[in-house]
Enzyme design. Structure first.
Site, PDB file in Angstrom:
ATOM      1  N   HIS A  95      19.869 -39.670  21.250  1.00 31.27           N
ATOM      2  CA  HIS A  95      20.453 -38.330  21.377  1.00 31.27           C
ATOM      3  C   HIS A  95      19.739 -37.343  20.452  1.00 31.27           C
ATOM      4  O   HIS A  95      19.351 -36.246  20.888  1.00 31.27           O
ATOM      5  CB  HIS A  95      21.951 -38.403  21.031  1.00 31.27           C
ATOM      6  CG  HIS A  95      22.675 -37.101  21.085  1.00 31.27           C
ATOM      7  ND1 HIS A  95      23.583 -36.791  22.069  1.00 31.27           N
ATOM      8  CD2 HIS A  95      22.642 -36.008  20.259  1.00 31.27           C
ATOM      9  CE1 HIS A  95      24.074 -35.564  21.844  1.00 31.27           C
ATOM     10  NE2 HIS A  95      23.521 -35.082  20.756  1.00 31.27           N
ATOM     11  N   GLU A  96      19.544 -37.738  19.200  1.00 34.48           N
ATOM     12  CA  GLU A  96      18.904 -36.832  18.237  1.00 34.48           C
ATOM     13  C   GLU A  96      17.413 -36.650  18.544  1.00 34.48           C
ATOM     14  O   GLU A  96      16.872 -35.551  18.373  1.00 34.48           O
ATOM     15  CB  GLU A  96      19.118 -37.327  16.803  1.00 34.48           C
ATOM     16  CG  GLU A  96      20.572 -37.462  16.385  1.00 34.48           C
ATOM     17  CD  GLU A  96      21.416 -36.215  16.598  1.00 34.48           C
ATOM     18  OE1 GLU A  96      20.890 -35.082  16.565  1.00 34.48           O
ATOM     19  OE2 GLU A  96      22.645 -36.372  16.789  1.00 34.48           O
ATOM     20  N   HIS A 117      17.049 -34.002  21.055  1.00 39.64           N
ATOM     21  CA  HIS A 117      17.102 -32.662  20.452  1.00 39.64           C
ATOM     22  C   HIS A 117      15.719 -32.215  19.983  1.00 39.64           C
ATOM     23  O   HIS A 117      15.347 -31.053  20.145  1.00 39.64           O
ATOM     24  CB  HIS A 117      18.059 -32.625  19.252  1.00 39.64           C
ATOM     25  CG  HIS A 117      19.472 -32.336  19.601  1.00 39.64           C
ATOM     26  ND1 HIS A 117      19.879 -31.167  20.221  1.00 39.64           N
ATOM     27  CD2 HIS A 117      20.595 -33.072  19.401  1.00 39.64           C
ATOM     28  CE1 HIS A 117      21.186 -31.195  20.394  1.00 39.64           C
ATOM     29  NE2 HIS A 117      21.652 -32.341  19.904  1.00 39.64           N
TER      30      HIS A 117
END
Length: 173
Positions: free
Chosen positions: A128-129, A132
């Site tokens: 998820h990060e 980003h």
């Protein structure tokens, strides 16, 4: 340093590699940990606080791990559909399909290159990060229908509490 919310443009852009000044990145990570803890997060990427550098933190209120210049080397075949939230999308929760395991590479806060296999939640947070850092937000990983349904559910909850309503235009891609 403040938390950045969707649909901010910085959340849609890829970051640049951290090639020097690790001392500064370590200090920034400490500030990010304060923000992540304040909002009860388990991960926070540099773009979410307005920085265009390739690093994030993951952990909890008591400790965190700094991940610099991350790469996902390999993912397992097994994928799991699980609910995710994002500090840049307050109150929005979406079921996202991601690989259960990942082999990753990154630089840690000591400047050492680390290669490890992550499983379960640690793997999910890392993915998820890392998304980003590549300008990808979790709302783009689900269908428009699923996103609209989640926003509708959130808006009902917000209206009951007299809060601001989310726009259906948060999709960034």
């Amino acid at each position: 340093m403040e938390l950045v919310f969707a649909p901010s443009e910085i959340l849609k852009k890829s970051t640049i590699s951290v090639d020097e000044d690790m001392d500064n990145v370590v200090k920034l990570a400490e500030q990010m940990h304060t923000i992540m803890s304040r909002y009860n997060g388990i991960g926070l990427a540099a773009p979410q606080v307005g920085l265009d550098k390739s690093f994030f933190i993951m952990g909890d209120k008591t400790r965190y791990k700094l991940i610099v210049n991350p790469k996902i080397i390999e993912t397992g075949d097994e994928k799991v559909l699980a609910t995710e939230g994002c500090l840049s999308f307050p109150g929005l929760f979406l079921k996202v399909l991601r690989p259960l395991n990942a082999v990753v590479e990154y630089v840690n806060n000591n400047g050492d290159k680390v290669n490890e296999k992550l499983e379960g939640m640690m793997s999910r947070v890392f993915q998820h990060e890392t998304d980003h850092l590549n300008g990808i937000t979790f709302d783009t990983l689900v269908s428009k229908l699923k996103l609209d349904m989640a926003i509708k559910k959130l808006n009902k909850r917000l209206k009951r509490n007299g809060w601001r309503i989310w726009s259906n235009r948060i999709r960034t891609r």
